[in-house]
Design a protein around this motif. Structure first.
Motif, PDB file in Angstrom:
ATOM      1  N   GLU A 186      40.896 -47.043  19.638  1.00  0.00           N
ATOM      2  CA  GLU A 186      40.362 -45.691  19.730  1.00  0.00           C
ATOM      3  C   GLU A 186      39.754 -45.475  21.100  1.00  0.00           C
ATOM      4  N   GLY A 187      39.930 -44.285  21.620  1.00  0.00           N
ATOM      5  CA  GLY A 187      39.476 -44.021  22.979  1.00  0.00           C
ATOM      6  C   GLY A 187      38.038 -43.565  23.037  1.00  0.00           C
ATOM      7  N   ARG A 188      37.551 -43.450  24.256  1.00  0.00           N
ATOM      8  CA  ARG A 188      36.175 -43.019  24.505  1.00  0.00           C
ATOM      9  C   ARG A 188      36.067 -41.541  24.149  1.00  0.00           C
ATOM     10  N   GLU A 189      34.956 -41.166  23.484  1.00  0.00           N
ATOM     11  CA  GLU A 189      34.771 -39.782  23.067  1.00  0.00           C
ATOM     12  C   GLU A 189      33.942 -39.024  24.080  1.00  0.00           C
ATOM     13  N   ARG A 191      34.327 -37.876  27.088  1.00  0.00           N
ATOM     14  CA  ARG A 191      34.257 -38.122  28.533  1.00  0.00           C
ATOM     15  C   ARG A 191      35.511 -37.554  29.204  1.00  0.00           C
TER      16      ARG A 191
ATOM     17  N   GLY B 113      28.886 -42.235  22.954  1.00  0.00           N
ATOM     18  CA  GLY B 113      29.165 -43.195  24.014  1.00  0.00           C
ATOM     19  C   GLY B 113      29.716 -44.506  23.491  1.00  0.00           C
ATOM     20  N   ASP B 114      29.749 -44.697  22.157  1.00  0.00           N
ATOM     21  CA  ASP B 114      30.344 -45.908  21.597  1.00  0.00           C
ATOM     22  C   ASP B 114      31.845 -45.886  21.825  1.00  0.00           C
ATOM     23  N   VAL B 115      32.387 -47.054  22.121  1.00  0.00           N
ATOM     24  CA  VAL B 115      33.835 -47.202  22.247  1.00  0.00           C
ATOM     25  C   VAL B 115      34.293 -48.240  21.242  1.00  0.00           C
ATOM     26  N   ALA B 116      35.243 -47.874  20.402  1.00  0.00           N
ATOM     27  CA  ALA B 116      35.761 -48.805  19.401  1.00  0.00           C
ATOM     28  C   ALA B 116      36.969 -49.539  19.966  1.00  0.00           C
ATOM     29  N   PRO B 221      39.050 -49.663  26.434  1.00  0.00           N
ATOM     30  CA  PRO B 221      39.650 -48.545  27.183  1.00  0.00           C
ATOM     31  C   PRO B 221      38.645 -47.902  28.112  1.00  0.00           C
ATOM     32  N   GLY B 222      39.116 -47.526  29.277  1.00  0.00           N
ATOM     33  CA  GLY B 222      38.211 -46.930  30.254  1.00  0.00           C
ATOM     34  C   GLY B 222      38.419 -45.452  30.436  1.00  0.00           C
TER      35      GLY B 222
END
Lengths: 191, 222
Positions: A186-189, A191, B113-116, B221-222
Motif C-alpha cells: 500500500e502506498g503513502r497516503e 502526499r 503518515g503511516d506507510v504499510a 514505498p517512497g
C-alpha cells in the motif's frame, strides 16, 4: 542432512564436497549477478562463502534449510568483494573509504539463486533442453537436430522440465487469473 | 510408457505460465555459469587447512580466525550496530518489566503518515504472513511489525531488523526473538526510509555476525 552438516563442521573433505556440489552453482550465480563478469572475483566469492559457512557451521541449526543461509552469506560476500576491488584498503591508520556499490535488488538476487537451485535439480536431459532453448535461443527443431533426438522428445522433455520448475518456483511466479493475488504494497497516503 | 515418448505440445499450458521476469532470467548466462572446475578442490583444501590448524581444545576460536584478511567496513559497522542493539534490548527489557507491552494499545497503524509494507518471507519464514507499518516521526522512524507464523528464534539466535540503502549499507532497526507475545513487534530506526528503503529481518547468531539468514524483506514505498 544432519550427518552431512555434522561432518562439514569437522571439515571432513567428503562432506565439504557434498555441500559444495549441491550449493556451489547457486552461490556462484548469486556472485555473478552481483560481481558481473570478473570470473576470478566470482570464484573468490564462492570460496569465501563456503569458508565463512564452515567457520559458522558449529552454530548452524541442522534442522534449518541450508540454502537461504548460504544465499545470505554469498550476497554479503559479493558486495564486500566489489567494495574492496573498487577501493582497496590503504592500511595503517588511514580511514577506510566506503565504496559506492549498486548491487541488484534483494528480490532479484534471491530469484536467480532460487532459479539456479531449481535448475540444478532437473534431470540432466531436461536441463539441457531448457538451456538450449532459453540460453542459446534454439527452436525445438534445432534442439532435436543438435541432440540427435526426435522433436517430440524435445517437446516432452521441455514440458516436464517447465512443469518441475513451475512447482519449484511457485513462490516466485505471478498468479494467473485463476489464482489468488499476492499481498499488495500500500502506498503513502496524502502526499 | 517411456518418458521420452512425444506428447501433445504444451507450449501454452496456462497452469505453468512463468512470471516474465523469471522467464527472462533463464536467458541470462549468469544463471547457467558454473564455478571453475578446480574451485571445488581449492575450497576443500582451504577448509581442511583451517580445520587442521585449530587447537583441539578451542573449537570456538574458529569463528574469530579471519586468516589475516582485513575485516571489511560492513563487518565493523555491524559489530558496532550489534553493541547498539544490545543496549537498546536492555532498555526494552527494563520497560517490559514495568509495562505489559512497549506498544500502547492506542499505538495503532491508523496515524496519518503511516506507510504499510507487505513483507515477503524466505526460508524458515516462507509461510509467514508479515507486514510492517512505518512512520517517520520527529525523533526517528517507528516500525511496527505484525507477524503471523514466524517461528520463535532458537536459543543462541535472535531476529534483527535492518533498513538498507540500494548500495547495501545497512543500519539496524532493533532485535527481537518471538518466543511469546501477540505477533506485534515495535522497532525504531535512526535513518529515513526515503534513503534506506529496504526493510529486512534476519535470523542472527549471537556469537557470529556473519552467520545470519534473511527471513523477511520488503521495500518501503517512497
Amino acid at each position: 542432512m544432519d550427518d552431512v552438516i555434522e561432518a562439514f563442521r569437522r571439515g571432513e573433505p567428503e562432506a565439504v564436497r557434498v555441500l559444495y556440489r549441491r550449493h556451489a552453482g547457486a552461490v556462484h550465480t548469486v556472485a555473478r549477478s552481483i560481481v558481473g563478469d570478473d570470473l576470478e572475483l566470482c570464484a573468490d566469492v564462492v570460496q569465501q562463502t563456503f569458508l565463512k559457512a564452515w567457520r559458522a557451521a558449529d552454530r548452524f541449526d541442522g534442522q534449518r534449510d541450508l540454502a537461504p543461509w548460504l544465499y545470505t552469506i554469498a550476497r554479503r560476500s559479493a558486495i564486500d568483494a566489489i567494495r574492496r576491488e573498487r577501493h582497496p584498503t590503504r592500511g595503517g591508520h588511514l580511514p577506510e573509504v566506503e565504496a559506492a556499490v549498486d548491487p541488484p535488488s534483494l528480490a532479484r538476487t534471491w530469484e536467480v539463486h532460487q532459479l539456479r537451485l531449481a535448475l540444478d535439480e532437473l534431470p540432466e536431459e531436461e536441463r539441457e533442453v531448457v538451456r538450449l532453448s532459453h540460453l542459446d535461443g534454439l527452436t525445438h527443431a534445432e534442439i532435436a537436430d543438435r541432440l540427435g533426438i526426435p522433436i517430440g522428445t524435445v517437446k516432452s522433455r521441455s514440458h516436464r522440465a517447465m512443469r518441475r520448475l513451475g512447482h519449484a518456483l511457485a513462490h516466485l511466479m505471478q498468479p494467473t487469473p485463476n489464482q489468488p493475488a499476492p499481498a499488495v504494497v500500500e502506498g503513502r497516503e496524502g502526499r | 510408457m517411456s518418458h521420452d515418448e512425444p506428447i501433445q505440445d504444451h507450449a501454452e499450458d496456462p497452469d505453468h505460465r512463468f512470471d516474465p521476469a523469471v522467464q527472462s532470467l533463464l536467458a541470462e548466462p549468469a544463471v547457467w555459469d558454473d564455478p571453475p572446475s578446480g574451485l571445488e578442490a581449492q575450497v576443500v583444501d582451504a577448509i581442511g587447512a583451517e580445520a587442521a590448524a585449530l587447537p583441539r581444545d578451542h573449537p570456538q576460536e574458529r569463528g574469530r580466525q579471519v586468516g589475516g584478511q582485513i575485516v571489511p567496513l560492513v563487518t565493523r559497522r555491524r559489530y558496532h550496530a550489534a553493541l547498539a542493539v544490545a543496549a537498546v534490548a536492555a532498555i526494552v527489557a527494563v520497560l517490559a518489566l514495568v509495562s505489559p507491552s512497549v506498544l500502547p494499545e492506542e499505538d495503532s497503524a491508523a496515524d496519518e503518515g503511516d506507510v504499510a509494507v507487505a513483507l515477503e518471507g524466505f526460508g524458515p519464514a516462507e509461510q509467514a504472513d508479515a507486514r510492517a507499518t512505518v512512520t517517520e516521526l520527529d525523533n526517528g522512524v517507528r516500525i511496527v511489525l505484525e507477524l503471523a507464523d514466524l517461528p520463535p528464534a532458537p536459543a543462541g539466535t535472535f531476529y534483527e531488523a535492518t533498513l538498507s540503502r540500494p548500495d547495501g549499507v545497512e543500519v539496524t532497526a532493533g532485535s527481537f526473538h518471538m518466543r511469546g507475545g501477540d505477533g506485534r513487534v515495535g522497532l525504531w530506526a535512526g535513518v529515513s526510509p526515503i534513503d534506506y528503503p529496504v526493510l529486512t529481518v534476519s535470523l542472527q547468531d549471537v556469537d557470529d555476525a556473519d552467520a545470519d539468514t534473511m527471513v523477511l524483506s520488503g521495500t518501503i514505498p517512497g
